[in-house]
Design an enzyme around this catalytic site. Structure first.
Site, PDB file in Angstrom:
ATOM      1  N   ARG A   1      -9.255   2.055   8.702  1.00  0.00           N
ATOM      2  CA  ARG A   1      -8.862   0.688   9.031  1.00  0.00           C
ATOM      3  C   ARG A   1     -10.002  -0.074   9.693  1.00  0.00           C
ATOM      4  O   ARG A   1      -9.838  -1.254   9.999  1.00  0.00           O
ATOM      5  CB  ARG A   1      -7.670   0.721   9.967  1.00  0.00           C
ATOM      6  CG  ARG A   1      -6.359   0.363   9.262  1.00  0.00           C
ATOM      7  CD  ARG A   1      -5.280   0.411  10.303  1.00  0.00           C
ATOM      8  NE  ARG A   1      -4.079  -0.276  10.056  1.00  0.00           N
ATOM      9  CZ  ARG A   1      -3.008   0.231   9.483  1.00  0.00           C
ATOM     10  NH1 ARG A   1      -3.036   1.421   8.942  1.00  0.00           N
ATOM     11  NH2 ARG A   1      -1.890  -0.461   9.432  1.00  0.00           N
TER      12      ARG A   1
ATOM     13  N   ARG B   1      11.537  -6.340   5.481  1.00  0.00           N
ATOM     14  CA  ARG B   1      11.426  -4.926   5.104  1.00  0.00           C
ATOM     15  C   ARG B   1      12.380  -4.050   5.922  1.00  0.00           C
ATOM     16  O   ARG B   1      12.556  -4.246   7.118  1.00  0.00           O
ATOM     17  CB  ARG B   1       9.981  -4.476   5.347  1.00  0.00           C
ATOM     18  CG  ARG B   1       9.732  -3.048   4.995  1.00  0.00           C
ATOM     19  CD  ARG B   1       8.277  -2.791   4.797  1.00  0.00           C
ATOM     20  NE  ARG B   1       7.541  -2.748   6.060  1.00  0.00           N
ATOM     21  CZ  ARG B   1       6.282  -2.347   6.135  1.00  0.00           C
ATOM     22  NH1 ARG B   1       5.625  -2.012   5.039  1.00  0.00           N
ATOM     23  NH2 ARG B   1       5.664  -2.324   7.285  1.00  0.00           N
TER      24      ARG B   1
ATOM     25  N   LYS C   1       0.825  -1.221   0.000  1.00  0.00           N
ATOM     26  CA  LYS C   1       0.000   0.000   0.000  1.00  0.00           C
ATOM     27  C   LYS C   1       0.854   1.264   0.000  1.00  0.00           C
ATOM     28  O   LYS C   1       0.621   2.168  -0.773  1.00  0.00           O
ATOM     29  CB  LYS C   1      -0.852   0.080   1.271  1.00  0.00           C
ATOM     30  CG  LYS C   1      -2.070  -0.745   1.304  1.00  0.00           C
ATOM     31  CD  LYS C   1      -2.995  -0.344   2.456  1.00  0.00           C
ATOM     32  CE  LYS C   1      -2.350  -0.211   3.824  1.00  0.00           C
ATOM     33  NZ  LYS C   1      -1.871  -1.443   4.422  1.00  0.00           N
TER      34      LYS C   1
ATOM     35  N   ARG D   1      11.413  -1.539  11.254  1.00  0.00           N
ATOM     36  CA  ARG D   1      10.402  -0.987  12.151  1.00  0.00           C
ATOM     37  C   ARG D   1      10.178  -1.967  13.294  1.00  0.00           C
ATOM     38  O   ARG D   1      10.088  -3.176  13.061  1.00  0.00           O
ATOM     39  CB  ARG D   1       9.085  -0.796  11.385  1.00  0.00           C
ATOM     40  CG  ARG D   1       9.056   0.465  10.574  1.00  0.00           C
ATOM     41  CD  ARG D   1       7.854   0.572   9.686  1.00  0.00           C
ATOM     42  NE  ARG D   1       6.605   0.055  10.227  1.00  0.00           N
ATOM     43  CZ  ARG D   1       5.446   0.108   9.575  1.00  0.00           C
ATOM     44  NH1 ARG D   1       5.385   0.657   8.365  1.00  0.00           N
ATOM     45  NH2 ARG D   1       4.349  -0.381  10.097  1.00  0.00           N
TER      46      ARG D   1
ATOM     47  N   ARG E   1      -0.417  -7.934  13.942  1.00  0.00           N
ATOM     48  CA  ARG E   1      -0.957  -6.928  13.016  1.00  0.00           C
ATOM     49  C   ARG E   1      -1.846  -7.588  11.955  1.00  0.00           C
ATOM     50  O   ARG E   1      -2.890  -7.050  11.583  1.00  0.00           O
ATOM     51  CB  ARG E   1       0.183  -6.154  12.341  1.00  0.00           C
ATOM     52  CG  ARG E   1       0.878  -5.186  13.288  1.00  0.00           C
ATOM     53  CD  ARG E   1       2.191  -4.688  12.725  1.00  0.00           C
ATOM     54  NE  ARG E   1       2.035  -3.901  11.521  1.00  0.00           N
ATOM     55  CZ  ARG E   1       2.981  -3.786  10.576  1.00  0.00           C
ATOM     56  NH1 ARG E   1       4.129  -4.421  10.699  1.00  0.00           N
ATOM     57  NH2 ARG E   1       2.780  -3.038   9.530  1.00  0.00           N
TER      58      ARG E   1
HETATM   59  P1  AMP Z   1       1.191   1.187   8.952  1.00  0.00           P
HETATM   60  O1  AMP Z   1       2.393   2.034   8.738  1.00  0.00           O
HETATM   61  O2  AMP Z   1       0.015   1.616   8.103  1.00  0.00           O
HETATM   62  O3  AMP Z   1       1.458  -0.290   8.860  1.00  0.00           O
HETATM   63  O4  AMP Z   1       0.702   1.469  10.462  1.00  0.00           O
HETATM   64  C1  AMP Z   1       1.535   1.182  11.558  1.00  0.00           C
HETATM   65  C2  AMP Z   1       0.732   1.231  12.841  1.00  0.00           C
HETATM   66  O5  AMP Z   1       0.172   2.554  13.028  1.00  0.00           O
HETATM   67  C3  AMP Z   1      -0.465   0.310  12.916  1.00  0.00           C
HETATM   68  O6  AMP Z   1      -0.120  -1.028  13.296  1.00  0.00           O
HETATM   69  C4  AMP Z   1      -1.333   1.005  13.964  1.00  0.00           C
HETATM   70  O7  AMP Z   1      -0.817   0.795  15.270  1.00  0.00           O
HETATM   71  C5  AMP Z   1      -1.111   2.471  13.618  1.00  0.00           C
HETATM   72  N1  AMP Z   1      -2.102   2.944  12.623  1.00  0.00           N
HETATM   73  C6  AMP Z   1      -1.864   3.318  11.334  1.00  0.00           C
HETATM   74  N2  AMP Z   1      -3.007   3.682  10.727  1.00  0.00           N
HETATM   75  C7  AMP Z   1      -3.992   3.523  11.642  1.00  0.00           C
HETATM   76  C8  AMP Z   1      -5.397   3.708  11.631  1.00  0.00           C
HETATM   77  N3  AMP Z   1      -6.044   4.115  10.538  1.00  0.00           N
HETATM   78  N4  AMP Z   1      -6.086   3.444  12.769  1.00  0.00           N
HETATM   79  C9  AMP Z   1      -5.468   3.046  13.891  1.00  0.00           C
HETATM   80  N5  AMP Z   1      -4.151   2.815  13.971  1.00  0.00           N
HETATM   81  C10 AMP Z   1      -3.407   3.053  12.873  1.00  0.00           C
END
Ligand code: AMP
Length: 222
Positions: A88, A127, A13, A160, A171
């Protein structure tokens, strides 16, 4: 044009949203990046987000929605946005619909990037991300020219904390429990297009641009 990118963590994404946003001259709004930036700046938002992110849990809706609504009111978001990692869950999707409706706008299209669970685990555990410009690399599939250094800006690459295998599994569980419901929500709204996320970055990007081509025609873009 307001486009939502849906897909499990590791589906590509972020990479695709950034490239497609650049091509279509749209703002790229990635909630995970916004939370990570808030942590770098040591703000209250950053402290709150860190608590949940380290556990692989979603940041509470109230915090997330407030942050997104603030961001979409910025001038660079007025001609359109690609949402990456947001919404989400259903509550976030409904909040986004309501906020856009108040602005006389709506989500135009939802791109669902589909990848198998086995491939997601492989992708996420390998990653590495640039600390400075956030460009993603993979230790096997797209390794940097110099180990540990970003090809784009020379920044340091890091894993990360939430890409550790135990957190990845959590996740993915959260994703399949909550985010997957959005697939139904946007299918019922007639907005969802499924795109095969397996292939090189350029190939998947072409599929996405093709899936969106009807939208450019109606918005006057090419
Ligand atoms: P990502 O970089 O999109 O994989 O997001 C990393 C982490 O940020 C996720 O595992 C959540 O803890 C938090 N996060 C990102 N986007 C959201 C969202 N829309 N709602 C809630 N938590 C989020």
């Amino acid at each position: 044009m307001y486009i939502v990118f849906l897909g499990a963590p590791g589906a590509g994404k972020g990479t695709q949203a950034s490239r497609v946003a650049e091509t279509l001259k749209l703002a790229h709004l990635a909630t995970g990046d916004l939370f990570r930036q808030a942590q770098d700046g040591e703000s209250e938002l950053g402290r709150q987000a860190k608590f949940y992110m380290e556990k692989g849990q979603l940041v509470p809706d109230e915090i997330t929605i407030r942050m997104v609504l603030e961001r979409i009111s910025a001038p660079d978001c007025q001609s359109g946005v690609i949402f990456d990692g947001f919404p989400r869950n259903l509550k976030q999707a409904e909040a986004l619909d309501k906020a856009l409706l108040e602005l006389g706008k709506a989500v135009d299209k939802v791109i669902y990037i589909k990848v198998s669970e086995k491939e997601l685990l492989e992708r996420l555990s390998g990653r590495r991300i640039c600390r400075q410009c956030q460009t993603p690399f993979h230790i096997l599939n797209s390794s940097p020219k110099i180990m540990g250094k970003c090809d784009q800006c020379g920044g340091e690459l890091y894993q990360r904390p939430d890409d550790a295998v135990a957190v990845i599994k959590k996740r993915l569980k959260v994703y399949f429990a909550e985010t997957a419901l959005l697939i139904d929500y946007y299918t019922r709204a007639g907005k969802l297009v499924e795109v095969d996320g397996v292939g090189d970055v350029a190939t998947v990007k072409k599929r996405i641009i093709k899936a969106l081509s009807g939208e450019f025609a109606s918005s006057g873009r090419r």
